[in-house]
Structures are given as structure tokens and as C-alpha cells.
Design an enzyme around this catalytic site. Structure first.
Site, short mmCIF file in Angstrom:
data_model
loop_
_atom_site.label_atom_id
_atom_site.label_comp_id
_atom_site.label_asym_id
_atom_site.label_seq_id
_atom_site.Cartn_x
_atom_site.Cartn_y
_atom_site.Cartn_z
N GLY A 36 2.08 -11.54 -2.00
CA GLY A 36 2.40 -10.19 -1.51
C GLY A 36 1.84 -9.98 -0.11
N HIS A 37 0.58 -10.38 0.08
CA HIS A 37 -0.01 -10.25 1.42
C HIS A 37 0.74 -11.13 2.44
CE1 HIS A 37 -3.72 -9.50 -1.14
NE2 HIS A 37 -3.68 -8.41 -0.40
N GLY A 147 1.70 -2.77 1.60
CA GLY A 147 2.59 -3.02 0.47
C GLY A 147 2.93 -1.72 -0.24
N GLU A 148 4.14 -1.68 -0.79
CA GLU A 148 4.56 -0.48 -1.55
C GLU A 148 3.94 -0.46 -2.94
OE1 GLU A 148 8.82 -0.43 -1.57
OE2 GLU A 148 8.94 0.41 0.46
N LYS A 149 3.24 -1.52 -3.34
CA LYS A 149 2.67 -1.55 -4.69
C LYS A 149 1.71 -0.37 -4.87
CE LYS A 149 -0.43 -4.44 -6.21
NZ LYS A 149 -1.53 -3.69 -6.87
N GLN A 153 -1.27 5.19 -1.85
CA GLN A 153 -2.03 4.81 -0.65
C GLN A 153 -1.14 4.87 0.60
OE1 GLN A 153 -4.93 1.41 -0.24
NE2 GLN A 153 -3.14 0.30 0.46
N SER A 186 -4.29 -8.88 -6.40
CA SER A 186 -5.54 -9.66 -6.47
C SER A 186 -6.19 -9.46 -7.84
CB SER A 186 -6.49 -9.23 -5.37
OG SER A 186 -5.83 -9.31 -4.13
O1 PAF Z 1 -4.65 -2.06 -0.02
C1 PAF Z 1 -5.75 -2.55 0.30
O2 PAF Z 1 -5.97 -3.76 0.19
C2 PAF Z 1 -6.84 -1.64 0.82
O3 PAF Z 1 -6.84 -0.41 0.16
C3 PAF Z 1 -6.82 -1.45 2.35
C4 PAF Z 1 -5.54 -0.74 2.80
C5 PAF Z 1 -6.93 -2.79 3.04
C6 PAF Z 1 -8.00 -0.57 2.79
O4 PAF Z 1 -9.22 -1.15 2.45
#
Ligand code: PAF
Length: 282
Positions: A36-37, A147-149, A153, A186
Site C-alpha cells: 500500500g505504501h 492512503g484512502e484506507k 484521517q 502494517s
Molecule cells: O497513516 C499514517 O501512517 C500516519 O497516521 C501518518 C499520516 C504518517 C501520521 O503519522
């Protein structure tokens, strides 16, 4: 790829990119990088001439009983993946660099964090907003990709960037999934083989419900069937299931605008989240 731990070096490097007229994309992460990353990184490379990835396990977004200590940390493997993917800068500040003695600022977006994941994780989204604002100021990217997951956020970061005139394009990128539908995360690393197999019930239940609602089934009735299905499949508990307006995150009772169906549920040591679009008939 340059791996950088202090801000003076980061600023110097980025200054050279900017002087050469380059565009900069930021992919903020907490490491333990998965497909995903890496999809976010690939998208960043398409959209900008230089890519910065940050890895910082942010203590401010973990509650006192959450998994900050257990959160997977794999700096070497992560750096190897990012180097191979053609990332220009890996920004890895330490906690003292990010939050030096005397640090006293908290960024809070009102409203959006109050429900869904925010209800079960008080202060979590303040921690996210605060660290993302800092990362934005440190890197000053043209765009940042999330990510949209974690749909909530993404909505909160979009609101913050707009409200604070940050002039950074906040890009959401579709959730990447395993072949059986489980969203890459993760935290999937916390699952035993048996739990991992059962966890696929989460995207399956959301998928069935999204299609049922799009097909005109009663929303309340459909939503109320999801938690029992998850518990039946082996989830220990369900934090929430909700159909909300995709942008404002306000719960919707009729599908007249684009909606988002979200859920969070606990399986073994993991708290898993997922979400899907629910589109009104045209
Ligand atoms: O989605 C994440 O991995 C974290 O919430 C982020 C956006 C890197 C902030 O620490």
C-alpha cells in the site's frame, strides 16, 4: 537515496531541489512499509519530479493503552524498498527532533475527529494533525499522498490543509488489497495465520453491504447486519460500522450523495479498519 535525520540537512537538500525548479511530493508514513505504501510512492513519482518519504512512529497519535511500543519498526528493510523504488529522500526524524523539550502545540480539527475511529481513540487525530502539519512545514511539498484506507484521517488532513492555507495538494490514493480482499496494513502483522484467514470477513461484509445499499436495501437494516456477521466470522468485537457522507463524515440515512461505508473491528491483537464507496444511483 539520501536518508536524513536532522532538519538542517533536510532543508539544505530540499533547497537545492527547489532552486532547480523541481516539484516535491511527500509520502508520510510510520514505516513497516507494505504494498500500500509502495503504491503511494509510485503515484508520488508520477506526480512530482522528487519524492520524499517520511518514516516517524508518532507517539502523539497513540493512546496510553495502544500499540506504540509494539508497532513494527523495520528501518533497514524499509530503506532498501524505498531506495529500490527511486525515492530521493528518506526523512527519518527522531522523537527529539520532532518534539524537542518545551514542545507545546496541539492541532485540533473540530468535528471530524469526534466519531468513528476518533470516538474510540481520543486525541488520536490531534496527534495525526499535529505531526502532519509539522511534516508539511518541514518538507513544504507541492503535494502529499495518503492512503484512502484511513478515510477519516484523509478527510481531517484535507480540512486542516484547506483551513490553514497550506497550499499543499492533499491526494487520496485507493486502498491496496490482498488477493482475498483484505486491505494492506502494517497491523496485519499482528494476526496469526488463522486470524489472517478470518479477517477477510471485513472487506467481504462491507462489500455485500455496499452493494445491497446501492441496490436500494434499507440502510439501517443493512448496517445492523454487519457487526453480527463479523463476530460470527471470528472478530472479537466491532468498534463501529457507519455509512457517512464521504466528505463531511456525517452519518447518512438516505443515499442522495456519495457515501462511504466504514468499519473498525478487533481480531486478536489487531484493530482493523476498512471502508468502501457507496454510490447513489444516477
Ligand atoms: O497513516 C499514517 O501512517 C500516519 O497516521 C501518518 C499520516 C504518517 C501520521 O503519522
Amino acid at each position: 537515496m539520501q536518508t536524513i535525520h536532522d532538519r538542517a540537512a533536510l532543508t539544505a537538500h530540499l533547497g537545492r531541489f527547489r532552486a532547480a525548479g523541481e516539484t516535491i511530493a511527500l509520502v508520510p508514513t510510520m514505516g513497516a512499509l507494505h504494498g500500500g505504501h509502495m503504491a503511494l510512492v509510485a503515484e508520488a513519482k508520477k506526480r512530482a519530479t522528487r519524492v520524499v518519504v517520511s518514516i516517524f512512529v508518532n507517539p502523539k497519535q497513540f493512546g496510553p493503552n495502544e500499540d506504540f511500543d509494539a508497532y513494527p519498526r523495520r528501518a533497514e528493510a524499509d530503506a532498501a524498498k524505498l531506495g529500490a523504488a527511486g525515492v530521493d529522500i528518506l526523512w527519518m526524524p527522531g522523537v527529539d527532533e520532532m518534539y524537542p523539550t518545551g514542545f507545546a502545540t496541539n492541532i485540533r480539527v473540530d468535528g471530524l475527529p469526534d466519531r468513528l475511529c476518533g470516538a474510540a481513540r481520543p486525541g488520536h487525530f490531534d496527534g495525526v494533525a499535529t505531526v502532519v502539519a509539522k511534516l508539511f512545514n518541514q518538507v513544504r511539498p507541492d503535494l502529499a499522498i495518503f492512503g484512502e484506507k484511513d478515510w477519516q484521517q484523509l478527510a481531517i488532513i484535507r480540512r486542516m490543509a484547506a483551513d490553514l492555507d497550506m497550499d499543499i495538494e492533499v491526494v487520496g490514493f485507493p486502498t491496496q488489497r490482498e488477493a482475498d480482499g483484505l486491505a494492506l496494513s502494517s497491523r496485519n502483522a499482528y494476526l496469526t495465520a488463522e486470524e489472517r484467514a478470518a479477517a477477510t470477513a471485513l472487506p467481504r461484509a462491507l462489500g455485500h453491504a455496499a452493494r445491497a445499499i446501492e441496490g436500494g436495501e434499507d440502510i439501517a437494516k443493512t448496517l445492523s447486519s454487519i457487526a453480527p456477521a463479523l463476530v460470527n466470522a471470528g472478530f472479537a468485537s466491532v468498534d463501529y460500522v457507519a455509512l457517512v457522507d464521504a466528505e463531511t463524515l456525517v452519518p447518512i440515512e438516505k443515499l442522495t450523495r456519495p457515501g462511504r461505508l466504514l468499519a473498525a473491528a478487533r481480531m486478536g491483537k489487531a484493530r482493523l479498519i476498512d471502508n468502501l464507496p457507496v454510490r447513489p444511483a444516477v
